[in-house]
Scaffold this active site. Structure first.
Site, PDB file in Angstrom:
ATOM      1  N   GLU A   1      -5.006  -6.629  12.310  1.00 34.04           N
ATOM      2  CA  GLU A   1      -6.244  -6.036  11.798  1.00 34.04           C
ATOM      3  C   GLU A   1      -6.081  -4.544  11.501  1.00 34.04           C
ATOM      4  OE1 GLU A   1      -9.256  -6.973  10.884  1.00 34.04           O
ATOM      5  OE2 GLU A   1      -9.148  -9.108  11.321  1.00 34.04           O
TER       6      GLU A   1
ATOM      7  N   GLU B   1      -4.158  -4.382   8.236  1.00 33.75           N
ATOM      8  CA  GLU B   1      -4.960  -4.792   7.080  1.00 33.75           C
ATOM      9  C   GLU B   1      -5.992  -3.732   6.707  1.00 33.75           C
ATOM     10  OE1 GLU B   1      -4.828  -9.672   7.803  1.00 33.75           O
ATOM     11  OE2 GLU B   1      -6.709  -8.569   8.099  1.00 33.75           O
ATOM     12  N   GLU B   2      -6.560  -3.107   7.727  1.00 40.96           N
ATOM     13  CA  GLU B   2      -7.652  -2.179   7.472  1.00 40.96           C
ATOM     14  C   GLU B   2      -7.165  -0.777   7.093  1.00 40.96           C
ATOM     15  OE1 GLU B   2     -11.651  -1.334  10.025  1.00 40.96           O
ATOM     16  OE2 GLU B   2     -10.697  -3.271  10.351  1.00 40.96           O
TER      17      GLU B   2
END
Lengths: 184, 184
Positions: free
Chosen positions: B59, B62-63
């Site tokens: 995460e 991805e962020e």
């Protein structure tokens, strides 16, 4: 990254280490159906919408007849079951509880045995699960050197948007870190 | 007590506090869609069968485009949503990560802003959520007095019956408590 709404992927179970500081005894059970003759802490699954601490207190009472009070969160286990379980995973949370009653009246369906055991005996026992053994050592460490060394304490906070509240567990901050403003 | 099989009641989300000890900076984002202009840690929902630490690393990447490594678990939040959500609850886990890359390339769909912020500025900021603020203070405490004060470290253990393994997180035991045998 997916922006689909989330869905429930985990069941949440709890185990309660009910420790009596006065006698240095801890409440342990032996399952009737599995892990036979292995000492472990009483516990079970959370019901929908139920807080961890409430699950502990309820499960400990149902299983052993002992009334107790939630003190802190000690440990978390994450386990993924086999592919046949449709991806369901298990979050298992071990907490520290304080006993409010002492007379055992255990559930004959679930338990083979239930007793107050000397914490030092549980620490030394081979007849227990790896988690129980580690948590017993944590309890001994906490008892001797202060439970603040091992406890994740609970704080209830308001959610920003929903008007609901949530419970947050973490190592308690020393006083001088709770109100830091001009630190560098 | 019910002996029905359990079912999934919780979704599991994570947030990653990526802290660089060399610069004393921590990676923070502002959401595009909610909590606008509130600094928080990047994170998101676990996929089925995914370990907490892997969710964090995925995460965060991805962020923000930052590569990182899981170090420890710091805090847990349990929240129950409104009755309309069919009893689904939310377990949200905040971890400490170490950065392996430093050039931000954030997701424009999810984030309005993303930056490396001085930890002391995040501690002082009003423009953040209660959880972010508490975790920032925990990080400052850990940075100054030793991360062993705040970390729940991970250990992988074999499950007794299934042949699978699980991950257990707890306060690390001092050496003399790991091998206690004849203590009283």
């Amino acid at each position: 990254p997916s922006r689909l709404p989330g869905y429930a992927t985990h069941q949440v179970g709890v185990a309660g280490a009910v420790f009596d500081e006065n006698t240095k005894k801890v409440l342990v059970v032996q399952d009737r159906n599995k892990l036979k003759n292995m000492w472990k802490f009483p516990g079970g699954l959370s019901e929908p919408g139920e807080d961890i601490g409430d699950t502990e207190v309820r499960e400990v009472f149902e299983e052993t007849g002992i009334k107790s009070e939630f003190m802190s969160l000690l440990s978390i286990r994450q386990q993924h079951t086999s592919p046949g379980a449709f991806g369901k995973s298990d979050m298992y949370i071990i907490c520290r509880l304080k006993p409010c009653s002492f007379t055992i009246n255990f559930c004959q369906h679930e338990c083979l045995r239930c007793e107050w055991m000397d914490l030092s005996d549980l620490v030394k026992s081979d007849n227990t699960t790896p988690i129980t053994s580690r948590v017993a050592r944590l309890l001994l460490y906490g008892y001797r050197e202060g439970f603040d060394k091992i406890d994740l304490t609970m704080e209830e906070l308001p959610a920003v948007y929903t008007g609901l509240s949530y419970k947050l567990y973490h190592k308690e901050l020393p006083d001088n870190y709770r109100t830091v403003t001009g630190m560098d």
